[in-house]
Design a protein around this motif. Sequence first.
Motif, PDB file in Angstrom:
ATOM      1  N   PHE A  26       0.868  -1.184   0.000  1.00 39.69           N
ATOM      2  CA  PHE A  26       0.000   0.000   0.000  1.00 39.69           C
ATOM      3  C   PHE A  26       0.902   1.231   0.000  1.00 39.69           C
ATOM      4  N   CYS A  27       0.665   2.149  -0.931  1.00 41.92           N
ATOM      5  CA  CYS A  27       1.542   3.312  -1.057  1.00 41.92           C
ATOM      6  C   CYS A  27       0.729   4.584  -1.247  1.00 41.92           C
ATOM      7  N   GLU A  28       1.359   5.701  -0.951  1.00 46.13           N
ATOM      8  CA  GLU A  28       0.701   7.009  -1.041  1.00 46.13           C
ATOM      9  C   GLU A  28       0.342   7.350  -2.480  1.00 46.13           C
ATOM     10  N   ASP A  29       1.283   7.128  -3.394  1.00 45.38           N
ATOM     11  CA  ASP A  29       1.068   7.425  -4.816  1.00 45.38           C
ATOM     12  C   ASP A  29       1.729   6.313  -5.625  1.00 45.38           C
ATOM     13  N   THR A  30       0.929   5.512  -6.281  1.00 42.30           N
ATOM     14  CA  THR A  30       1.467   4.367  -7.018  1.00 42.30           C
ATOM     15  C   THR A  30       2.451   4.804  -8.104  1.00 42.30           C
ATOM     16  N   ARG A  31       2.205   5.963  -8.724  1.00 42.05           N
ATOM     17  CA  ARG A  31       3.086   6.449  -9.797  1.00 42.05           C
ATOM     18  C   ARG A  31       4.466   6.807  -9.251  1.00 42.05           C
ATOM     19  N   HIS A  32       4.502   7.285  -8.013  1.00 38.11           N
ATOM     20  CA  HIS A  32       5.773   7.656  -7.390  1.00 38.11           C
ATOM     21  C   HIS A  32       6.512   6.414  -6.892  1.00 38.11           C
ATOM     22  N   SER A  33       5.811   5.543  -6.217  1.00 41.11           N
ATOM     23  CA  SER A  33       6.449   4.373  -5.603  1.00 41.11           C
ATOM     24  C   SER A  33       6.964   3.376  -6.628  1.00 41.11           C
ATOM     25  N   ILE A  34       6.331   3.332  -7.805  1.00 38.91           N
ATOM     26  CA  ILE A  34       6.760   2.364  -8.814  1.00 38.91           C
ATOM     27  C   ILE A  34       8.202   2.627  -9.254  1.00 38.91           C
ATOM     28  N   LYS A  35       8.656   3.884  -9.171  1.00 39.30           N
ATOM     29  CA  LYS A  35      10.037   4.226  -9.552  1.00 39.30           C
ATOM     30  C   LYS A  35      11.034   3.558  -8.599  1.00 39.30           C
ATOM     31  N   LEU A  36      10.724   3.615  -7.306  1.00 35.14           N
ATOM     32  CA  LEU A  36      11.599   2.975  -6.319  1.00 35.14           C
ATOM     33  C   LEU A  36      11.591   1.465  -6.506  1.00 35.14           C
ATOM     34  N   LYS A  65       5.222  -6.046  -7.327  1.00 36.96           N
ATOM     35  CA  LYS A  65       4.171  -6.479  -6.408  1.00 36.96           C
ATOM     36  C   LYS A  65       2.892  -5.697  -6.701  1.00 36.96           C
ATOM     37  N   PRO A  66       1.745  -6.258  -6.327  1.00 32.14           N
ATOM     38  CA  PRO A  66       0.501  -5.487  -6.480  1.00 32.14           C
ATOM     39  C   PRO A  66       0.568  -4.209  -5.646  1.00 32.14           C
ATOM     40  N   LEU A  67       0.217  -3.083  -6.240  1.00 33.53           N
ATOM     41  CA  LEU A  67       0.237  -1.799  -5.544  1.00 33.53           C
ATOM     42  C   LEU A  67      -1.177  -1.278  -5.364  1.00 33.53           C
ATOM     43  N   LEU A  68      -1.510  -0.910  -4.127  1.00 29.22           N
ATOM     44  CA  LEU A  68      -2.801  -0.291  -3.832  1.00 29.22           C
ATOM     45  C   LEU A  68      -2.551   1.039  -3.146  1.00 29.22           C
ATOM     46  N   SER A  69      -3.440   1.999  -3.347  1.00 27.03           N
ATOM     47  CA  SER A  69      -3.226   3.341  -2.792  1.00 27.03           C
ATOM     48  C   SER A  69      -3.714   3.459  -1.354  1.00 27.03           C
ATOM     49  N   CYS A  70      -2.982   4.235  -0.581  1.00 24.47           N
ATOM     50  CA  CYS A  70      -3.378   4.575   0.792  1.00 24.47           C
ATOM     51  C   CYS A  70      -2.943   6.020   1.017  1.00 24.47           C
ATOM     52  N   HIS A  71      -3.851   6.938   0.759  1.00 21.87           N
ATOM     53  CA  HIS A  71      -3.549   8.359   0.916  1.00 21.87           C
ATOM     54  C   HIS A  71      -4.580   9.002   1.830  1.00 21.87           C
ATOM     55  N   LYS A  72      -4.428  10.299   2.086  1.00 16.09           N
ATOM     56  CA  LYS A  72      -5.262  10.956   3.093  1.00 16.09           C
ATOM     57  C   LYS A  72      -6.746  10.982   2.733  1.00 16.09           C
ATOM     58  N   PHE A  73      -7.078  10.765   1.463  1.00 14.03           N
ATOM     59  CA  PHE A  73      -8.484  10.817   1.056  1.00 14.03           C
ATOM     60  C   PHE A  73      -9.173   9.447   1.117  1.00 14.03           C
ATOM     61  N   ASN A  74      -8.393   8.369   1.236  1.00 14.79           N
ATOM     62  CA  ASN A  74      -9.022   7.042   1.277  1.00 14.79           C
ATOM     63  C   ASN A  74      -8.458   6.166   2.389  1.00 14.79           C
ATOM     64  N   GLU A  75      -7.844   6.804   3.398  1.00 14.35           N
ATOM     65  CA  GLU A  75      -7.093   6.037   4.388  1.00 14.35           C
ATOM     66  C   GLU A  75      -7.959   5.071   5.191  1.00 14.35           C
ATOM     67  N   ARG A  76      -9.171   5.458   5.536  1.00 15.06           N
ATOM     68  CA  ARG A  76     -10.029   4.552   6.310  1.00 15.06           C
ATOM     69  C   ARG A  76     -10.409   3.318   5.483  1.00 15.06           C
ATOM     70  N   GLU A  77     -10.715   3.555   4.223  1.00 12.17           N
ATOM     71  CA  GLU A  77     -11.046   2.444   3.326  1.00 12.17           C
ATOM     72  C   GLU A  77      -9.829   1.539   3.140  1.00 12.17           C
ATOM     73  N   ALA A  78      -8.647   2.170   2.974  1.00 12.30           N
ATOM     74  CA  ALA A  78      -7.424   1.398   2.802  1.00 12.30           C
ATOM     75  C   ALA A  78      -7.101   0.606   4.067  1.00 12.30           C
ATOM     76  N   ALA A  79      -7.361   1.212   5.232  1.00 10.04           N
ATOM     77  CA  ALA A  79      -7.088   0.533   6.498  1.00 10.04           C
ATOM     78  C   ALA A  79      -7.870  -0.780   6.597  1.00 10.04           C
ATOM     79  N   GLN A  80      -9.118  -0.747   6.163  1.00 13.76           N
ATOM     80  CA  GLN A  80      -9.930  -1.964   6.222  1.00 13.76           C
ATOM     81  C   GLN A  80      -9.392  -3.026   5.269  1.00 13.76           C
ATOM     82  N   LYS A  81      -8.921  -2.589   4.105  1.00 13.72           N
ATOM     83  CA  LYS A  81      -8.333  -3.539   3.150  1.00 13.72           C
ATOM     84  C   LYS A  81      -7.062  -4.165   3.725  1.00 13.72           C
TER      85      LYS A  81
END
Length: 267
Positions: free
Chosen positions: A30-40, A48-64
């Motif tokens: 789970f990463c803040e910005d998939t476009r940014h993290s893919i470079k690293l 690996k599968p990348l899913l977003s976890c940012h300030k606008f969807n953090e509660r939803e991401a937390a459940q996932k």
Amino acid sequence: MVYFVSTPIGNLKDITLRALEVLRGADVIFCEDTRHSIKLLNAYDIKKPLLSCHKFNEREAAQKIINAANEGKEVAVISDAGMPVVSDPGNVVCRSLKEAGVAYTVIPGANAALSALILSAFPAERFAFLGFLPEKPGEKKSLLEKYKNVDCTLIFHVAPQDLDRDISAMYKVLGDRPACAVREITKLHEEAVNFNLSEGFNGEKRGEFVIIVGGAVQTENPLNSLSEREHILHYMAQGLDKKEAVKQAAKDRGITKSEIYKFSLDL
């Protein structure tokens, strides 16, 4: 297991062997910005599968994340740079994991605030990290007021577009103090430029900044040279009742009310 993994803050080589091991072993990241993290991840050939976890969807991401962990999957949580949660998404996830009883740990690494503190050479025995200041002027002033009299180094994260505005707000509330603007940490153009809040920062204003500000200079209260009894009487003579006079004298001396109360018993 869920892992909060620190990532580089600039130079991609600033990642630990353990962090790479965890990222390679994760079932999902789970990463803040998939476009940014893919470079690293591409730099270290991690796919690996990348899913977003940012300030606008953090509660939803937390459940996932909770669901994935309960399914026995290895989950890594990263932000764009540095340590997740610290001025980055992740705190909601931490709380949700605690409440759900899901185990998690930290893979430590690069940190911009601590790196900037070292580069500034400001006192580092004690410091307060304030992160990004609020956007609204009133909220910004209110936060700074809380730290106005704190006698330790203050650390702020500042976006380049907010630099002049935030430094001006610091000066208005904190007064003139020595400061250091640290930018491009671990990168080619890394620099730490000293200035005074009253002058503002006149250097290059590109890149993410950490602003280090000197703490409040504590001056000795002349009333502290009085005896405890005289100190209390001073405030009572100004019209305060005994209880409030004791409270104020204790505050002046930096001690508890119970320590000075005995000197007021016969007043």
